[in-house]
Write an enzyme that holds these catalytic residues in place. Structure first.
Site, PDB file in Angstrom:
ATOM      1  N   PHE A  98      36.933  51.588  42.062  1.00  0.00           N
ATOM      2  CA  PHE A  98      37.452  51.215  43.379  1.00  0.00           C
ATOM      3  C   PHE A  98      38.679  52.094  43.667  1.00  0.00           C
ATOM      4  O   PHE A  98      39.560  52.218  42.811  1.00  0.00           O
ATOM      5  CB  PHE A  98      37.824  49.734  43.364  1.00  0.00           C
ATOM      6  CG  PHE A  98      38.140  49.162  44.707  1.00  0.00           C
ATOM      7  CD1 PHE A  98      37.122  48.810  45.582  1.00  0.00           C
ATOM      8  CD2 PHE A  98      39.452  48.955  45.106  1.00  0.00           C
ATOM      9  CE1 PHE A  98      37.413  48.273  46.829  1.00  0.00           C
ATOM     10  CE2 PHE A  98      39.747  48.423  46.348  1.00  0.00           C
ATOM     11  CZ  PHE A  98      38.725  48.072  47.209  1.00  0.00           C
ATOM     12  N   ASP A 124      38.775  46.368  34.395  1.00  0.00           N
ATOM     13  CA  ASP A 124      38.888  45.676  35.683  1.00  0.00           C
ATOM     14  C   ASP A 124      37.652  44.812  35.905  1.00  0.00           C
ATOM     15  O   ASP A 124      36.521  45.320  35.973  1.00  0.00           O
ATOM     16  CB  ASP A 124      39.071  46.702  36.808  1.00  0.00           C
ATOM     17  CG  ASP A 124      39.435  46.028  38.133  1.00  0.00           C
ATOM     18  OD1 ASP A 124      38.974  44.893  38.362  1.00  0.00           O
ATOM     19  OD2 ASP A 124      40.161  46.643  38.937  1.00  0.00           O
ATOM     20  N   TYR A 169      39.628  36.134  44.649  1.00  0.00           N
ATOM     21  CA  TYR A 169      39.067  35.800  45.964  1.00  0.00           C
ATOM     22  C   TYR A 169      37.629  36.264  46.125  1.00  0.00           C
ATOM     23  O   TYR A 169      37.024  36.033  47.154  1.00  0.00           O
ATOM     24  CB  TYR A 169      39.938  36.382  47.092  1.00  0.00           C
ATOM     25  CG  TYR A 169      40.230  37.859  46.966  1.00  0.00           C
ATOM     26  CD1 TYR A 169      39.274  38.802  47.326  1.00  0.00           C
ATOM     27  CD2 TYR A 169      41.453  38.304  46.479  1.00  0.00           C
ATOM     28  CE1 TYR A 169      39.533  40.157  47.197  1.00  0.00           C
ATOM     29  CE2 TYR A 169      41.722  39.663  46.352  1.00  0.00           C
ATOM     30  CZ  TYR A 169      40.754  40.576  46.714  1.00  0.00           C
ATOM     31  OH  TYR A 169      41.012  41.914  46.576  1.00  0.00           O
ATOM     32  N   LYS A 170      37.079  36.951  45.108  1.00  0.00           N
ATOM     33  CA  LYS A 170      35.673  37.361  45.189  1.00  0.00           C
ATOM     34  C   LYS A 170      34.815  36.229  44.632  1.00  0.00           C
ATOM     35  O   LYS A 170      34.697  35.182  45.247  1.00  0.00           O
ATOM     36  CB  LYS A 170      35.478  38.704  44.487  1.00  0.00           C
ATOM     37  CG  LYS A 170      36.167  39.837  45.267  1.00  0.00           C
ATOM     38  CD  LYS A 170      36.180  41.184  44.573  1.00  0.00           C
ATOM     39  CE  LYS A 170      36.914  42.200  45.450  1.00  0.00           C
ATOM     40  NZ  LYS A 170      37.348  43.384  44.721  1.00  0.00           N
ATOM     41  N   ARG A 199      25.384  46.299  51.327  1.00  0.00           N
ATOM     42  CA  ARG A 199      25.698  45.613  50.080  1.00  0.00           C
ATOM     43  C   ARG A 199      25.403  44.131  50.203  1.00  0.00           C
ATOM     44  O   ARG A 199      25.804  43.487  51.180  1.00  0.00           O
ATOM     45  CB  ARG A 199      27.189  45.823  49.830  1.00  0.00           C
ATOM     46  CG  ARG A 199      27.636  45.800  48.430  1.00  0.00           C
ATOM     47  CD  ARG A 199      29.037  46.360  48.334  1.00  0.00           C
ATOM     48  NE  ARG A 199      30.016  45.579  49.090  1.00  0.00           N
ATOM     49  CZ  ARG A 199      31.256  45.340  48.669  1.00  0.00           C
ATOM     50  NH1 ARG A 199      31.652  45.802  47.507  1.00  0.00           N
ATOM     51  NH2 ARG A 199      32.099  44.660  49.406  1.00  0.00           N
TER      52      ARG A 199
END
Ligand SMILES: *Cc1c(COP(=O)(O)O)cnc(C)c1O
Length: 397
Positions: A113, A184, A209-210, A356
């Site tokens: 990312f 990560d 928050y995912k 996605r």
């Protein structure tokens, strides 16, 4: 066996929506709004500043950290919460680099990312011209681990394609070469089984928050292996990571273990939301979750390949090396996703051409997957995406 009908009933999804974006922002679990309301009215409202002691606010990062820790194979007292993931990446990297003073290279991959890469680059620039971030293609990471590498910084699951690294193998290789590892877990925690202890990782970070459903801007987590926790010096040495914050000493002394990775005042309302959201995980077996996620993904891939020949699979076909998302490519990916959202199926788009779809068994059923694929294929077959309003780009994609 995990009861997925029961976990589904714990979410408050809007009527008629099929949510395939829990990999980006998890939906609202029932009970969270009530818990946050209580934290506001009964705790903040009534206790005022005494809430730090009476309501246990000051211990919330550690207490919630232990709950997150259970989902990633961390032992109690090795995880703490706070800040955003970008900050936690920086902290972990800075500490790890300092523990390898004779080396200067952070190794990562081009599938990472961007924020992780930006933070690493920024840290290297602060440390001086000898330090460098080296990125290689994801398939080349293992071969690029050598004695120059101080820290291997890897995001296990690629946010675009869903390709999954073999972390245990990379960690073992890095350790053999004398490097430390920052792992990560942004697209792993709550998505796939993770065992930071078993894989012998040094530092792990991730967001809540995912797949952990803490709500927009929810705090990140950081794990430090117990064998390193007393040696790791926190680069962001804020007062709440101090051994005795309320002594107000002029000199900084790091707190015990992972507590030193705290920086400033914790976000109590967001932590209350996360604490309530974590109740959903009681009774969920991560192996069951993984099996169900792969079933849903296989069903989706089969339906899409059969019904939408114009979409190309961008994710690995081999489920062993795929996380909990399926991505496809199409040059009009952005417009297709907008058309899907307009019809109640929420996925997202990642530049340049990725559509996605996240698969989250806690609230997605095979019926949802079938319906989502049907709608997607109808949009494709009838070119329902080709309207001006679906081509106009919003600020957040
Ligand atoms: C989502 C994500 C981020 C986001 O970082 P924030 O600081 O929380 O905005 C960072 N890194 C990875 C790998 C991610 O997937």
């Amino acid at each position: 066996m995990t009861d997925f009908a029961a976990t589904r009933a714990m979410f408050d999804l809007p009527e008629g929506v099929i949510y395939l974006d829990g990999n980006s922002l998890g939906p609202l679990p029932r009970g969270v709004a009530e818990r946050v309301a209580l934290a506001i009215t009964d705790e903040w409202g009534q206790m005022l500043i005494t809430g730090w002691n009476k309501a246990g606010w000051m211990d919330l990062p550690a207490r919630v950290g232990d709950r997150v820790g259970r989902l990633i194979g961390a032992t109690p007292g090795t995880v703490t919460m706070g800040d955003t993931l970008s900050i936690k990446v920086y902290q972990a990297l800075a500490s790890a680099l300092e523990l390898r003073p004779d080396r200067r290279v952070i190794l990562s991959d081009t599938g990472n990312f961007p924020s992780d890469l930006y933070m690493a680059d920024g840290l290297c620039r602060t440390l001086g011209p000898d330090y460098a971030l080296k990125t290689v293609a994801p398939e080349e990471v293992e071969g690029a681990i050598d004695a120059s590498v101080a820290v291997l910084m890897i995001t296990e699951v690629d946010y675009r394609t869903g390709r999954k690294h073999d972390m245990a193998r990379l960690i073992a290789k890095a350790h053999t070469a004398g490097a430390l590892v920052v792992w990560d877990l942004a697209h792993s925690a709550g998505a796939i089984p993770v065992d930071v202890t078993g894989a012998d990782t040094d530092f792990a970070v991730g967001c809540s928050y995912k797949y952990l459903n803490s709500g927009p801007g929810g705090p990140a987590f950081i794990y430090v292996a117990p064998r390193l926790a007393e040696a790791a010096r926190p680069a962001l040495s804020g007062w709440l990571g101090h051994e005795a914050p309320f002594a107000f000493d002029l000199d900084y002394r790091p707190g015990r273990g992972v507590e030193r990775m705290r920086v400033g005042t914790p976000p109590i309302l967001q932590l209350a939301a996360l604490d309530a959201a974590l109740d959903v995980w009681e009774g969920v077996d991560m192996q069951d979750l993984r099996a169900r996620s792969l079933e849903l993904q296989a069903q989706f891939i089969a339906l899409v390949e059969e019904g939408c020949p114009d979409l190309t699979l961008a994710s690995p076909r081999d489920p062993e090396i795929r996380g909990s998302q399926v991505s496809c490519r199409h040059e009009h990916g952005y417009a297709i996703i907008q058309a899907l959202i307009a019809e109640g199926v929420i996925g997202d788009f990642r530049a340049p051409d990725i559509l996605r779809f996240g698969f989250t068994p806690l609230y997605l059923s095979p019926e949802d997957v079938e319906r989502a694929a049907q709608i997607l294929c109808a949009i494709m077959a009838e070119r329902r995406w080709d309207k001006p309003e679906f081509h106009a780009r919003a600020k957040v994609t």
